[in-house]
Design a protein around this motif. Sequence first.
Motif, PDB file in Angstrom:
ATOM      1  N   GLY A 218       0.784  -1.225   0.000  1.00  0.00           N
ATOM      2  CA  GLY A 218       0.000   0.000   0.000  1.00  0.00           C
ATOM      3  C   GLY A 218       0.813   1.270   0.000  1.00  0.00           C
ATOM      4  N   ASP A 219       2.128   1.174   0.239  1.00  0.00           N
ATOM      5  CA  ASP A 219       2.975   2.355   0.161  1.00  0.00           C
ATOM      6  C   ASP A 219       2.896   2.939  -1.250  1.00  0.00           C
ATOM      7  N   PRO A 220       2.813   4.268  -1.391  1.00  0.00           N
ATOM      8  CA  PRO A 220       2.657   4.870  -2.725  1.00  0.00           C
ATOM      9  C   PRO A 220       3.743   4.472  -3.711  1.00  0.00           C
ATOM     10  N   TYR A 221       4.907   4.060  -3.193  1.00  0.00           N
ATOM     11  CA  TYR A 221       6.019   3.708  -4.075  1.00  0.00           C
ATOM     12  C   TYR A 221       6.251   2.205  -4.172  1.00  0.00           C
ATOM     13  N   ALA A 222       5.383   1.403  -3.559  1.00  0.00           N
ATOM     14  CA  ALA A 222       5.535  -0.051  -3.627  1.00  0.00           C
ATOM     15  C   ALA A 222       5.304  -0.543  -5.051  1.00  0.00           C
ATOM     16  N   GLN A 223       6.199  -1.431  -5.491  1.00  0.00           N
ATOM     17  CA  GLN A 223       6.123  -1.985  -6.834  1.00  0.00           C
ATOM     18  C   GLN A 223       6.059  -3.508  -6.765  1.00  0.00           C
ATOM     19  N   GLY A 224       5.502  -4.101  -7.812  1.00  0.00           N
ATOM     20  CA  GLY A 224       5.450  -5.556  -7.889  1.00  0.00           C
ATOM     21  C   GLY A 224       4.228  -6.033  -8.641  1.00  0.00           C
ATOM     22  N   ASN A 225       3.887  -7.306  -8.450  1.00  0.00           N
ATOM     23  CA  ASN A 225       2.706  -7.881  -9.085  1.00  0.00           C
ATOM     24  C   ASN A 225       1.471  -7.621  -8.231  1.00  0.00           C
ATOM     25  N   PRO A 226       0.343  -7.321  -8.831  1.00  0.00           N
ATOM     26  CA  PRO A 226      -0.866  -7.013  -8.071  1.00  0.00           C
ATOM     27  C   PRO A 226      -1.516  -8.279  -7.519  1.00  0.00           C
ATOM     28  N   ASP A 227      -2.497  -8.091  -6.645  1.00  0.00           N
ATOM     29  CA  ASP A 227      -3.384  -9.190  -6.278  1.00  0.00           C
ATOM     30  C   ASP A 227      -4.256  -9.505  -7.482  1.00  0.00           C
ATOM     31  N   PRO A 248       0.782   0.233  -5.713  1.00  0.00           N
ATOM     32  CA  PRO A 248       0.260   1.336  -6.535  1.00  0.00           C
ATOM     33  C   PRO A 248       1.243   1.868  -7.561  1.00  0.00           C
ATOM     34  N   ALA A 249       2.543   1.760  -7.300  1.00  0.00           N
ATOM     35  CA  ALA A 249       3.520   2.285  -8.259  1.00  0.00           C
ATOM     36  C   ALA A 249       3.594   1.444  -9.527  1.00  0.00           C
ATOM     37  N   SER A 250       3.000   0.259  -9.511  1.00  0.00           N
ATOM     38  CA  SER A 250       3.000  -0.597 -10.698  1.00  0.00           C
ATOM     39  C   SER A 250       1.719  -0.473 -11.513  1.00  0.00           C
ATOM     40  N   ARG A 251       0.804   0.370 -11.053  1.00  0.00           N
ATOM     41  CA  ARG A 251      -0.435   0.554 -11.801  1.00  0.00           C
ATOM     42  C   ARG A 251      -0.108   1.124 -13.184  1.00  0.00           C
ATOM     43  N   PRO A 252      -0.789   0.641 -14.237  1.00  0.00           N
ATOM     44  CA  PRO A 252      -0.505   1.127 -15.600  1.00  0.00           C
ATOM     45  C   PRO A 252      -0.664   2.639 -15.711  1.00  0.00           C
ATOM     46  N   LEU A 253       0.033   3.220 -16.665  1.00  0.00           N
ATOM     47  CA  LEU A 253      -0.021   4.656 -16.889  1.00  0.00           C
ATOM     48  C   LEU A 253      -1.454   5.094 -17.122  1.00  0.00           C
ATOM     49  N   GLY A 254      -1.809   6.233 -16.564  1.00  0.00           N
ATOM     50  CA  GLY A 254      -3.153   6.742 -16.715  1.00  0.00           C
ATOM     51  C   GLY A 254      -4.135   6.172 -15.724  1.00  0.00           C
ATOM     52  N   GLY A 255      -3.681   5.222 -14.899  1.00  0.00           N
ATOM     53  CA  GLY A 255      -4.540   4.658 -13.875  1.00  0.00           C
ATOM     54  C   GLY A 255      -5.565   3.675 -14.390  1.00  0.00           C
ATOM     55  N   LYS A 256      -5.508   3.315 -15.662  1.00  0.00           N
ATOM     56  CA  LYS A 256      -6.500   2.398 -16.235  1.00  0.00           C
ATOM     57  C   LYS A 256      -6.020   0.964 -16.063  1.00  0.00           C
ATOM     58  N   ASP A 257      -6.809   0.175 -15.369  1.00  0.00           N
ATOM     59  CA  ASP A 257      -6.480  -1.213 -15.140  1.00  0.00           C
ATOM     60  C   ASP A 257      -7.147  -2.091 -16.204  1.00  0.00           C
ATOM     61  N   SER A 258      -6.980  -3.395 -16.047  1.00  0.00           N
ATOM     62  CA  SER A 258      -7.579  -4.323 -17.005  1.00  0.00           C
ATOM     63  C   SER A 258      -8.629  -5.190 -16.333  1.00  0.00           C
ATOM     64  N   ILE A 259      -9.752  -5.359 -17.002  1.00  0.00           N
ATOM     65  CA  ILE A 259     -10.821  -6.244 -16.564  1.00  0.00           C
ATOM     66  C   ILE A 259     -11.120  -7.197 -17.714  1.00  0.00           C
TER      67      ILE A 259
END
Length: 398
Positions: A218-227, A248-259
Amino acid sequence: MKKYICISFIGLFMFSGCSGGDGSTASTTTTTAATTTSHSYVGAGSVWDVTINSDGTFNIDYKVTANDPVSMTISGTQTTLPSGFLELTVGATTGSAPDQPNVGDAVYAFEIPGYTFLLAPLTATDDKIVPMVVSGACPSSFDLNWVATTSPQDPSVAGNEFFGTASYDSVAQTMISPFPHDLVSFGQAGQATNISNVTCSGGIIHFPHVINNGLPAGDPYAQGNPDIYYYVSATAGGIVHADFSSVPASRPLGGKDSIFFALPVEVGLPLSTFSGVYSGMVFDDSQTVGNKTSFVKVTCDASGQCIGGEIDPATDADIAGSGVIIQLTASNSPSNGFFTGTIDGYSSVTAAVTGTPGNIACALDSNANGSGKNVISCVFQAPDGTSRSMANAFLTQR
């Protein structure tokens, strides 16, 4: 035709850096108390729990992530309209979620009881369809065809995956996905995946997040694979939720995730299976102003040609403006249960094509859950001349 019960394997692509995001899940349970039957569904964007009761009432709970408390509750009454849509009239609402509707507002949805539930955007400033499927029970195995319903990738680029197939075996505890496919030539994209030690509990397959830079979850700079959450069903399809709240730092650019929304794999169906009249919803990301979701009526013939136009879900009346024409040309291609072709603008007045065609890929579940109705999920390049915007359609036979 042979049908396989299936579930969604799509999130594995997240681990190869191809996508991420808000997930969709649907859990449905059926209980009988006196004369009231309830169907409960779960969906993504972020986590939605919906209960539809046979006494004409409904309840919706919304959470930002699977681990968060409920931040919005909506309840009220519901009725089925001539168009086939459900009209949900908000009677009470609590919480502080974005795009929260007001008492008296009408919200629209589509349901095949005990199978799937499609929730339209709740307000004029919201623009995402929330697809849901019944869940809560783990199948022993499944094969499914999935399509992207939200993606940060550009559909005009070869190698960006937008649809594919996945399989799960509870005995071998494996989840396998062959090469996914792009929308440029329907060719191979991304990577094939094979994951072992996969288990399902309560209708959910969960791949926990992995942090690779040593920071707290949950740290704003945490990187890695998501749940990665797979919400699965013993009788329907599945939905994948990639939850980036821990990284959150690994979230795709623009904040758009995949469903990703998945339907059971159908083997050997001809194009004529599409024949019929459908109601549905279309999300078009090429739209730049206002709500990007439209309610549509689509008529398909035995050749795989479908003509659609926007309707008012409350009255089933046509809305003047441009429609679309879909010409499906290949069945069971690039694999069983997929149908590919083109989509373009269309004028019902002049019967003329009006746009620049984009490519489309559809998965179909015939006689979904014994309902006698087809369910169709499509992903396509918006026919705006650039092919750079993804759009998707959810259709249910009337």
